[in-house]
Write an enzyme that holds these catalytic residues in place. Structure first.
Site: not given
Ligand SMILES: Cc1cc2nc3c(=O)[nH]c(=O)nc-3n(C[C@H](O)[C@H](O)[C@H](O)COP(=O)(O)OP(=O)(O)OC[C@H]3O[C@@H](n4cnc5c(N)ncnc54)[C@H](O)[C@@H]3O)c2cc1C
Length: 387
Positions: A134, A245, A342, A370
């Site tokens: 990827g 993008e 909550g 990253e």
């Protein structure tokens, strides 16, 4: 909620936003939960959106589009985000896929494909990612080889947004497998070609109404003019278009974060504990004040990125920094806002619960955080022009 006033939009954009908002509230919001169960939105929605001019808004009339500008498409993205509608993959279709074809397609390919995309009759996807790779796009293994007047494609893709509904897919292929990133080409594959098939509609932890598919290519043949631009230059085209993008991710994240915040302000004003409103605890007030400041910063940052992009001045490093920052902003806002709900924040029928899981992918797709840091660091540390 009043953030900083926005200065990007003209009156025609404001009128369009009203139109999109009505469409979202009438045609999308009431049905989205059912689409989440179905793991897809109906094709008819795409045609409705096309008729209203909500698809490929930026596409010039001579290419079959409504002839607006990119801000109209970003308005569509913001309004979908505002109601938490992650199903309709309009932005990917209009802002990510259509530009590849408009900028790099032959005249005849553009004439065949783009008007149908603007009408919502042809739904588009882009397939880069494979089961084995990827982030490292240069390592893809799907191949395309020339055979007479055709390209023949073999391989497999995964995690493809709009993959189940798609009528056409821009596919990243290796046309010279020994050349790494210099051997990648982009081909437009119509989904009705022999040898093309779809695998599972993948089950995700969030964005349930969005169809995300595996795609298989077994000797799929497409005409020579389905090649986008020049052979072996696909990687360069990807790097050029990925800035837009990533900007789209910034825009979506900012709008989602604002929506999560607004829902939380309403919730804490209403809910009581220890005989006072949740809104009256100092912790709540400080948390929401801190988030407000972050959202203001995010709004100015996002609009400045948009402005730079419209002026043709947003580079890969700038777009990556924005994507990194806004996707992490959304992560923080969704998490802190869920906490203020909550236990109800953990219940699926509360928008904040869905916003929380839907947000997680923003730090992964369109390049992980990253990889964004890697691109930024390379620009800052290794590019002599930036020293
Ligand atoms: C819901 C969804 C929709 C998607 N839509 C599409 C789509 O429409 N089209 C498409 O082509 N793809 C799509 N993707 C794929 C997406 O872009 C990839 O998942 C993403 O780029 C990460 O690739 P990967 O999953 O192979 O992770 P990997 O590349 O295997 O990464 C795993 C981890 O290693 C880290 N890592 C990798 N390389 C480095 C490095 N050099 N330095 C530091 N850390 C590194 C990553 O940041 C990550 O944390 C989609 C994914 C999802 C989940």
């Amino acid at each position: 909620m009043d953030l900083l006033p926005r200065t990007l939009f003209r009156p025609e954009h404001d009128a369009f936003r009203e139109q999109v908002r009505r469409f979202c509230e009438k045609e999308i919001a009431p049905h989205h939960a059912a689409w989440e169960e179905a793991h897809a939105v109906p094709r008819a929605l795409w045609q409705q959106a096309g008729r209203q001019g909500l698809l490929c808004c930026w596409l010039p009339e001579e290419l079959g589009g409504p002839g607006g500008d990119l801000l109209f498409d970003f308005i569509v993205a913001e309004e979908l985000a505002r109601i938490g509608a992650t199903g309709p993959g309009f932005a990917l279709h209009s802002v990510i896929v259509a530009p590849y074809i408009a900028h790099h397609g032959t005249a005849s390919l553009k004439a065949r494909v783009l008007p149908a995309m603007a009408r919502g009759e042809a739904i588009a996807a882009i397939a880069m990612t494979e089961p084995g790779t990827g982030s490292d796009l240069a390592a893809i293994r799907t191949t395309a080889r020339r055979d007479g007047g055709e390209w023949v494609i073999d391989g497999q893709k995964t995690f493809i947004t709009n993959g189940h509904n798609a009528d056409l897919v821009v596919v990243a292929c290796k046309t010279d497998p020994d050349k790494g990133s210099h051997g990648v080409s982009l081909l437009v594959v119509p989904a009705d070609r022999a040898g093309f098939s779809r695998g599972r509609n993948l089950r995700k932890i969030g964005q349930h109404a969005q169809d995300t598919a595996e795609l298989f290519f077994d000797g799929v043949r497409v005409p020579a003019d389905h090649l986008l631009g020049e052979e072996n230059r696909g990687f360069r085209y990807l790097m050029q278009e990925l800035a837009q993008e990533r900007l789209l991710v910034s825009v979506g994240c900012q709008a989602r974060a604002e929506a999560a915040y607004a829902a939380t302000v309403a919730y804490v004003r209403d809910r009581k504990a220890f005989r006072q409103r949740i809104a009256d605890f100092q912790n709540t007030r400080f948390q929401l004040a801190g988030l407000f400041a972050q959202l203001q910063a995010g709004r100015s940052y996002c609009d400045r990125l948009l402005e730079l992009h419209l002026a043709g001045q947003l580079d890969a490093v700038g777009a990556s920094a924005g994507k990194l920052w806004h996707s992490e902003l959304l992560g923080r806002v969704a998490d802190e806002c869920l906490q203020l709900h909550g236990g109800y924040g953990y219940m699926q029928e509360y928008p904040i619960a869905r916003a929380f899981v839907d947000a997680r992918i923003e730090r992964i797709y369109a390049g992980t955080s990253e990889i964004m840091k890697e691109i930024i660091a390379r620009g800052v540390l290794d590019d002599p022009q930036r020293r």
